[in-house]
Design a protein around this motif. Structure first.
Motif, PDB file in Angstrom:
ATOM      1  N   LEU B  36     -21.008  -3.825  11.131  1.00  0.00           N
ATOM      2  CA  LEU B  36     -21.665  -4.626   9.944  1.00  0.00           C
ATOM      3  C   LEU B  36     -22.222  -5.913  10.564  1.00  0.00           C
ATOM      4  O   LEU B  36     -23.285  -6.206  10.040  1.00  0.00           O
ATOM      5  CB  LEU B  36     -20.326  -4.898   9.004  1.00  0.00           C
ATOM      6  CG  LEU B  36     -20.053  -3.721   8.255  1.00  0.00           C
ATOM      7  CD1 LEU B  36     -18.843  -4.067   7.307  1.00  0.00           C
ATOM      8  CD2 LEU B  36     -21.233  -2.998   7.330  1.00  0.00           C
ATOM      9  N   ALA B  37     -21.578  -6.409  11.533  1.00  0.00           N
ATOM     10  CA  ALA B  37     -22.144  -7.872  11.930  1.00  0.00           C
ATOM     11  C   ALA B  37     -23.449  -7.695  12.830  1.00  0.00           C
ATOM     12  O   ALA B  37     -23.969  -8.882  13.408  1.00  0.00           O
ATOM     13  CB  ALA B  37     -21.166  -8.934  12.727  1.00  0.00           C
ATOM     14  N   ASP B  38     -23.625  -6.465  12.961  1.00  0.00           N
ATOM     15  CA  ASP B  38     -25.017  -6.154  13.899  1.00  0.00           C
ATOM     16  C   ASP B  38     -24.643  -6.536  15.250  1.00  0.00           C
ATOM     17  O   ASP B  38     -25.534  -7.460  15.898  1.00  0.00           O
ATOM     18  CB  ASP B  38     -26.143  -6.534  13.542  1.00  0.00           C
ATOM     19  CG  ASP B  38     -27.310  -6.136  14.040  1.00  0.00           C
ATOM     20  OD1 ASP B  38     -28.620  -6.776  13.828  1.00  0.00           O
ATOM     21  OD2 ASP B  38     -27.303  -5.115  14.816  1.00  0.00           O
ATOM     22  N   PRO B 145     -30.058   0.451  13.977  1.00  0.00           N
ATOM     23  CA  PRO B 145     -29.327  -0.464  14.473  1.00  0.00           C
ATOM     24  C   PRO B 145     -28.575  -0.022  16.100  1.00  0.00           C
ATOM     25  O   PRO B 145     -28.844   1.073  16.466  1.00  0.00           O
ATOM     26  CB  PRO B 145     -28.119  -0.397  13.718  1.00  0.00           C
ATOM     27  CG  PRO B 145     -27.850   0.902  13.263  1.00  0.00           C
ATOM     28  CD  PRO B 145     -29.428   1.492  13.218  1.00  0.00           C
ATOM     29  N   PHE B 146     -28.326  -1.208  16.812  1.00  0.00           N
ATOM     30  CA  PHE B 146     -28.060  -1.016  18.126  1.00  0.00           C
ATOM     31  C   PHE B 146     -26.695  -1.707  18.373  1.00  0.00           C
ATOM     32  O   PHE B 146     -26.708  -2.741  18.215  1.00  0.00           O
ATOM     33  CB  PHE B 146     -29.019  -1.425  18.973  1.00  0.00           C
ATOM     34  CG  PHE B 146     -28.879  -1.290  20.409  1.00  0.00           C
ATOM     35  CD1 PHE B 146     -28.516  -2.669  21.213  1.00  0.00           C
ATOM     36  CD2 PHE B 146     -28.758  -0.268  21.106  1.00  0.00           C
ATOM     37  CE1 PHE B 146     -28.102  -2.684  22.549  1.00  0.00           C
ATOM     38  CE2 PHE B 146     -28.549  -0.102  22.544  1.00  0.00           C
ATOM     39  CZ  PHE B 146     -28.177  -1.215  23.151  1.00  0.00           C
ATOM     40  N   LEU B 211     -27.867  -0.227   7.759  1.00  0.00           N
ATOM     41  CA  LEU B 211     -28.844  -1.233   7.887  1.00  0.00           C
ATOM     42  C   LEU B 211     -28.633  -2.070   6.506  1.00  0.00           C
ATOM     43  O   LEU B 211     -28.626  -3.410   6.544  1.00  0.00           O
ATOM     44  CB  LEU B 211     -30.324  -0.987   7.962  1.00  0.00           C
ATOM     45  CG  LEU B 211     -30.709  -0.662   9.561  1.00  0.00           C
ATOM     46  CD1 LEU B 211     -32.032   0.248   9.416  1.00  0.00           C
ATOM     47  CD2 LEU B 211     -30.429  -1.598  10.392  1.00  0.00           C
ATOM     48  N   TYR B 212     -28.546  -1.430   5.345  1.00  0.00           N
ATOM     49  CA  TYR B 212     -28.303  -1.949   4.154  1.00  0.00           C
ATOM     50  C   TYR B 212     -27.105  -2.867   4.038  1.00  0.00           C
ATOM     51  O   TYR B 212     -26.846  -4.048   3.723  1.00  0.00           O
ATOM     52  CB  TYR B 212     -28.397  -0.906   2.992  1.00  0.00           C
ATOM     53  CG  TYR B 212     -28.248  -1.567   1.598  1.00  0.00           C
ATOM     54  CD1 TYR B 212     -27.132  -1.671   0.891  1.00  0.00           C
ATOM     55  CD2 TYR B 212     -29.405  -2.209   1.023  1.00  0.00           C
ATOM     56  CE1 TYR B 212     -26.840  -2.031  -0.363  1.00  0.00           C
ATOM     57  CE2 TYR B 212     -28.961  -2.907  -0.354  1.00  0.00           C
ATOM     58  CZ  TYR B 212     -27.920  -2.861  -0.926  1.00  0.00           C
ATOM     59  OH  TYR B 212     -27.795  -3.544  -2.102  1.00  0.00           O
ATOM     60  N   LEU B 258     -19.613 -14.507  10.815  1.00  0.00           N
ATOM     61  CA  LEU B 258     -20.131 -13.309  10.636  1.00  0.00           C
ATOM     62  C   LEU B 258     -19.186 -12.212  10.396  1.00  0.00           C
ATOM     63  O   LEU B 258     -18.872 -11.333   9.580  1.00  0.00           O
ATOM     64  CB  LEU B 258     -21.174 -12.731  11.440  1.00  0.00           C
ATOM     65  CG  LEU B 258     -22.728 -13.056  11.328  1.00  0.00           C
ATOM     66  CD1 LEU B 258     -23.639 -12.486  12.432  1.00  0.00           C
ATOM     67  CD2 LEU B 258     -23.129 -12.447  10.223  1.00  0.00           C
ATOM     68  N   ALA B 259     -18.013 -12.303  11.362  1.00  0.00           N
ATOM     69  CA  ALA B 259     -16.967 -11.391  11.521  1.00  0.00           C
ATOM     70  C   ALA B 259     -16.168 -11.632  10.083  1.00  0.00           C
ATOM     71  O   ALA B 259     -15.638 -10.337   9.652  1.00  0.00           O
ATOM     72  CB  ALA B 259     -16.341 -11.638  12.642  1.00  0.00           C
TER      73      ALA B 259
END
Lengths: 261, 311
Positions: B36-38, B145-146, B211-212, B258-259
């Motif tokens: 989720l935090a990309d 996403p990656f 992504l959303y 972010l986490a």
């Protein structure tokens, strides 16, 4: 741009808490004022003295309490708003679907906030009871003129106690010179010393006002213990303190000459 | 998708994962936080703790392109990034064609990353940081996403190339995979030694949904004092010189917040709590601090030092 309802709600909540804090500070200051007022009455200080500490206390106490006015105080009282109210307040200017949803949720929960929740009724009751008791003590001490210490009298005595109040007395003039020559006090020795000689006194009746025939032994008279009102003791003028400075030397010289003769 | 739906989605993902993975709930949660935090996560644990299985299953549930890189000392950077090969057309014309490597996926499992040489590690780390790969003069963007979910073994030290601290910093989380409890181990034995029907997993999230959700994660609000608490926690790692020789960088502050936001979203909360910061402090900071000799002399681990910093 219309103001968000949550912003108004936060303002109202903060204002309500601030009003309670000011109210509590006023009550505390009143208690302090009454305590000092009682003290002033019992020690006969001027009553306005009680205002000073009360005002100082009110200012310091209110300032300190107002610094603590923040949303965490509300969250402490309402745990279901824990961490949410502060988050909403800090993000009030932002907008997204999650913030909007959180605002709605918090707004709903804020309807449960009552101003009375922030009043410590126990403390308030105690303070009012203390104020009532002090009031009765004040009324009682005023009615029975109870005083522990007369401040005004004490101040007056301190003022009167000053030894060199109005004159600058020249200490030089007051210096007492010790002398072995007692003739100044006791008179001429040749005059006082009679020795073993018989002293014959011859009274010339023509030069004396004394009538020998009318001289009798002293009659035993009873004196009244209480002096008649027309007789009163007064200090000699010369012994009054209010001798002008320029005459002090003259007075002293006068008494000196008296003792010589 | 609303926040409540996001929570339900993740609850469903965890329940589906539990059909394959027994226990390890906190590991699953932390891996989801990284997604989720990309960002990327490094899983460290002893062999046989289902690290690889967890990542493979998660990728399967998310309907994402998955690839696996088994790192060995002889692995070359081109084995990861891809290389040009000569292709001959039907007309007999030869040309160079780029053959993408396994890094061209949405979820890349880099198994035993500490076995690869530093040169090979750096090729992967470049992709992690910039989401692109440069081969020769051409730069290829990686599809969003990656994620790189790497694993490493703490006990095999011979023939390994430990990740330098500067490169370990690229991973948002270092997730410790512990042994299962007794009951969990019994369940594992029951499933794998008996005639246990393998669970058929269906994808739960697709690329667009993920992504959303990543975008939604950034929308989670955080109070200023909690933000300051997180930053103060990271800066304290630089000040506690008696136990920490090198503290965490500002990247840790970003990662921690972010986490924490991602954790709040997984739990269905619309705000970040102090508890989120405290819980995420361990995976975010443990690989970013270098303990001093005094700490090591006292037998302290990174988690013990982090615990002493928390209020």
């Amino acid at each position: 741009m219309p103001v968000k309802p949550i912003v108004n709600a936060l303002k109202e909540a903060r204002q309500a808490v601030m009003e309670i804090v000011i109210f509590n500070s006023v009550i505390d200051a009143l208690v302090v004022f009454m305590l000092f007022l009682l003290g002033c009455l019992l020690l006969t200080f001027p009553t306005w003295y009680a205002l000073v500490p009360a005002v100082v206390y009110a200012l310091v106490h209110t300032r300190g309490n107002l610094k603590d006015v923040n949303f965490s105080k509300i969250e402490e009282k309402f745990p279901n708003l824990n961490e949410q109210l502060i988050t909403v307040a800090d993000n009030a200017k932002d907008q997204n679907e999650i913030i909007d949803a959180l605002n709605q949720e918090v707004l709903q929960k804020m309807k449960e906030i009552r101003t009375s929740s922030f009043i410590n009724f126990g403390k308030l009751t105690r303070e009012l009871a203390v104020m009532a008791v002090i009031s009765f003590i004040i009324i009682g001490s005023a009615a029975f003129h109870i005083k522990f210490f007369d401040f005004k009298e004490a101040v007056k005595e301190i003022k009167d106690f000053k030894p060199y109040q109005e004159y600058d007395v020249n200490e030089e003039m007051l210096r007492f010179e010790e002398s072995q020559n007692l003739s100044e006090i006791l008179g001429e020795k040749s005059v006082t010393e009679l020795g073993q000689q018989q002293l014959d006194l011859e009274i010339n009746p023509l030069k004396s006002d004394v009538e020998i025939g009318s001289v009798h032994d002293v009659e035993d008279r009873q004196f009244r213990e209480v002096a008649p009102p027309e007789i009163k003791a007064v200090a000699d003028v010369s012994f009054e303190e209010q001798i002008p400075k320029q005459y002090q030397r003259i007075v002293k010289t006068y008494f000196k000459e008296i003792t010589k003769s | 998708m609303k926040l409540e739906e996001a929570k339900k989605t993740f609850d469903f993902i965890f329940s589906e994962l539990n059909k394959v993975i027994v226990g390890q709930n906190e590991v699953l949660k932390q891996v989801s936080v990284a997604l989720l935090a990309d960002s990327h996560a490094l899983l460290e644990g002893y062999p046989g703790l289902a690290k690889t299985l967890t990542i493979k299953t998660l990728a399967q549930l998310m309907d994402l392109k998955f690839s696996r890189i088994q790192n060995t000392p002889d692995l070359m950077p081109s084995d990861i990034t891809g290389t040009y090969i000569i292709e001959e057309s039907t007309a007999g014309k030869r040309s160079f064609k780029f053959q993408p490597g396994p890094v061209f996926a949405n979820v890349v499992l880099a198994d035993e990353i500490n076995r690869a040489t530093p040169k090979t590690q750096s090729a992967l780390l470049e992709a992690m940081q910039e989401h692109q790969v440069t081969v020769g003069n051409t730069t290829f963007k990686l599809e969003e996403p990656f994620f790189v979910l790497a694993t490493q073994n703490p006990i095999e030290q011979e023939g390994t190339y430990p990740l330098p601290e500067a490169q370990a910093d690229r991973f948002l989380l270092k997730i410790k995979v512990d042994y299962p409890s007794f009951d969990e181990e019994v369940e594992i034995v029951n499933r794998l030694t008996e005639d246990y029907k393998k669970a058929a997993l269906k994808p739960v999230l697709n690329r667009d949904s993920l992504l959303y959700l990543q975008n939604m994660t950034k929308m989670i609000p955080i109070a200023n004092d909690i933000k300051k608490y997180a930053v103060q926690l990271v800066t304290s790692t630089r000040q506690k010189k008696d136990l920490i020789e090198y503290g965490a960088s500002p990247r840790a502050s970003i990662g921690l917040i972010l986490a924490a936001k991602a954790r709040a979203l997984i739990e269905g909360r619309k705000y970040v709590s102090k508890d989120d910061i405290n819980k995420m402090a361990f995976p975010v900071l443990r690989h970013r601090i270098v303990l001093s000799f005094e700490a090591e002399r006292q037998g302290m681990h990174a988690d013990d030092v982090i615990k002493s910093l928390l209020k």
